[in-house]
Design a protein around this motif. Structure first.
Motif, mmCIF file in Angstrom:
data_model
loop_
_atom_site.group_PDB
_atom_site.id
_atom_site.type_symbol
_atom_site.label_atom_id
_atom_site.label_comp_id
_atom_site.label_asym_id
_atom_site.label_seq_id
_atom_site.Cartn_x
_atom_site.Cartn_y
_atom_site.Cartn_z
ATOM 1 N N GLU A 85 0.850 -1.200 0.000
ATOM 2 C CA GLU A 85 0.000 0.000 0.000
ATOM 3 C C GLU A 85 0.887 1.252 0.000
ATOM 4 O O GLU A 85 0.885 2.033 0.948
ATOM 5 C CB GLU A 85 -0.937 0.000 1.202
ATOM 6 C CG GLU A 85 -2.085 0.988 1.073
ATOM 7 C CD GLU A 85 -3.084 0.903 2.209
ATOM 8 O OE1 GLU A 85 -4.131 1.565 2.126
ATOM 9 O OE2 GLU A 85 -2.817 0.166 3.194
ATOM 10 N N LEU A 86 1.618 1.435 -1.086
ATOM 11 C CA LEU A 86 2.558 2.547 -1.169
ATOM 12 C C LEU A 86 1.828 3.796 -1.646
ATOM 13 O O LEU A 86 1.636 4.018 -2.836
ATOM 14 C CB LEU A 86 3.693 2.191 -2.124
ATOM 15 C CG LEU A 86 4.891 3.145 -2.160
ATOM 16 C CD1 LEU A 86 5.509 3.291 -0.779
ATOM 17 C CD2 LEU A 86 5.922 2.647 -3.155
ATOM 18 N N VAL A 87 1.393 4.603 -0.693
ATOM 19 C CA VAL A 87 0.660 5.844 -0.959
ATOM 20 C C VAL A 87 1.336 6.970 -0.181
ATOM 21 O O VAL A 87 2.148 6.721 0.722
ATOM 22 C CB VAL A 87 -0.825 5.713 -0.529
ATOM 23 C CG1 VAL A 87 -1.538 4.668 -1.381
ATOM 24 C CG2 VAL A 87 -0.929 5.362 0.956
ATOM 25 N N PRO A 88 1.047 8.243 -0.514
ATOM 26 C CA PRO A 88 1.705 9.356 0.187
ATOM 27 C C PRO A 88 1.594 9.303 1.703
ATOM 28 O O PRO A 88 2.530 9.687 2.411
ATOM 29 C CB PRO A 88 0.996 10.584 -0.399
ATOM 30 C CG PRO A 88 0.629 10.171 -1.787
ATOM 31 C CD PRO A 88 0.226 8.726 -1.654
ATOM 32 N N ALA A 89 0.481 8.804 2.221
ATOM 33 C CA ALA A 89 0.299 8.741 3.678
ATOM 34 C C ALA A 89 1.243 7.744 4.331
ATOM 35 O O ALA A 89 1.432 7.768 5.555
ATOM 36 C CB ALA A 89 -1.148 8.377 4.010
ATOM 37 N N HIS A 90 1.862 6.868 3.536
ATOM 38 C CA HIS A 90 2.771 5.861 4.076
ATOM 39 C C HIS A 90 4.228 6.163 3.754
ATOM 40 O O HIS A 90 5.077 5.267 3.795
ATOM 41 C CB HIS A 90 2.380 4.476 3.554
ATOM 42 C CG HIS A 90 1.070 3.996 4.077
ATOM 43 N ND1 HIS A 90 0.332 3.004 3.459
ATOM 44 C CD2 HIS A 90 0.342 4.399 5.159
ATOM 45 C CE1 HIS A 90 -0.782 2.806 4.136
ATOM 46 N NE2 HIS A 90 -0.798 3.631 5.169
ATOM 47 N N ILE A 91 4.506 7.423 3.433
ATOM 48 C CA ILE A 91 5.890 7.865 3.240
ATOM 49 C C ILE A 91 6.130 9.054 4.169
ATOM 50 O O ILE A 91 5.544 10.129 3.978
ATOM 51 C CB ILE A 91 6.170 8.265 1.780
ATOM 52 C CG1 ILE A 91 5.829 7.112 0.836
ATOM 53 C CG2 ILE A 91 7.642 8.665 1.620
ATOM 54 C CD1 ILE A 91 5.961 7.465 -0.630
ATOM 55 N N ILE A 92 6.937 8.842 5.185
ATOM 56 C CA ILE A 92 7.232 9.903 6.144
ATOM 57 C C ILE A 92 8.232 10.865 5.517
ATOM 58 O O ILE A 92 9.196 10.457 4.870
ATOM 59 C CB ILE A 92 7.804 9.321 7.445
ATOM 60 C CG1 ILE A 92 6.781 8.386 8.090
ATOM 61 C CG2 ILE A 92 8.202 10.434 8.419
ATOM 62 C CD1 ILE A 92 7.351 7.572 9.250
ATOM 63 N N CYS A 93 7.986 12.145 5.710
ATOM 64 C CA CYS A 93 8.863 13.182 5.178
ATOM 65 C C CYS A 93 9.942 13.488 6.218
ATOM 66 O O CYS A 93 9.707 14.218 7.172
ATOM 67 C CB CYS A 93 8.049 14.438 4.852
ATOM 68 S SG CYS A 93 9.012 15.757 4.106
ATOM 69 N N GLY A 94 11.118 12.910 6.016
ATOM 70 C CA GLY A 94 12.220 13.159 6.924
ATOM 71 C C GLY A 94 12.934 14.454 6.595
ATOM 72 O O GLY A 94 12.473 15.233 5.750
ATOM 73 N N PRO A 95 14.061 14.732 7.250
ATOM 74 C CA PRO A 95 14.823 15.962 6.972
ATOM 75 C C PRO A 95 15.196 16.050 5.496
ATOM 76 O O PRO A 95 15.582 15.063 4.874
ATOM 77 C CB PRO A 95 16.065 15.804 7.853
ATOM 78 C CG PRO A 95 15.634 14.884 8.956
ATOM 79 C CD PRO A 95 14.668 13.925 8.328
#
Length: 202
Positions: A85-95
């Motif tokens: 389930e690779l969606v924007p909500a499952h990608i954390i925005c790190g530094p």
């Protein structure tokens, strides 16, 4: 993350806990612990406060970040694991928009169908996150997206195409900044032989 025991969300959290315990990668959420009573709870190492759903990367930053995501997905696929389930909500925005994958609640052993679903997910991210590029860049990204949807590209090959695009636009800045780490996955519960893949800076 937490959910009442016996609920659908609880089942997904247990699947994610199982997956994260078997994955060690600098661009995947790091497992800390989980419990099942009185509620199902999953604890991961803090990686950031926002996801791409709330703070998506833009322009060339998006291409660079998507090259990293595609590379991580390639590592997973080589270990016979799908994200699911690779969606924007499952990608954390790190530094500096350094992406960290999470949301492995639908992760499964890699199959033709699950691989196709993951590749389609990357194609959708490419389509949605590169609207601010110029016409030539959008044309190149569109070609990569189309090839992914047609199963003409693997995640690894897509990474190479994105890196090549970045090299032509900003040759002094590498697309991916992944430190030398051991990427170890023990997929015993999925019936997959444990493997270790060394991930280094390209």
């Amino acid at each position: 993350k937490e959910a009442p025991s016996g609920s659908e969300r609880a089942a997904r959290l247990l699947t994610e806990a199982d997956a994260l315990q078997r994955i060690s990668h600098p661009n995947v959420a790091e497992y800390v612990e989980h419990q099942v009573d009185p509620i199902v709870q999953l604890v991961t190492m803090f990686a950031g406060t926002d996801t791409w759903e709330r703070q998506p990367p833009e322009g060339l930053t998006a291409i660079r970040a998507l090259a990293v995501v595609a590379s991580v997905l390639a590592d997973l696929h080589e270990a016979k694991i799908s994200h699911g389930e690779l969606v924007p909500a499952h990608i954390i925005c790190g530094p500096d928009h350094h992406p960290i994958l999470c949301g492995f609640g639908r992760s499964t052993a890699l199959s033709p169908d699950s691989k196709t679903a993951d590749l389609n997910a990357i194609a959708t991210l490419l389509d949605d996150l590169t609207e601010d590029l110029d016409d030539d860049q959008r044309t190149q990204i569109g070609a990569i997206s189309t090839d992914l949807r047609c199963d003409l590209l693997s995640a690894r090959a897509a990474t190479g195409r994105l890196d090549a695009l970045l090299s032509s636009e900003i040759p002094a800045t590498p697309a991916r900044q992944i430190p030398k780490r051991v990427f170890a996955l023990t997929a015993a519960t999925l019936g997959v032989i444990a493997i270790a893949v060394v991930s280094t800076i390209d």
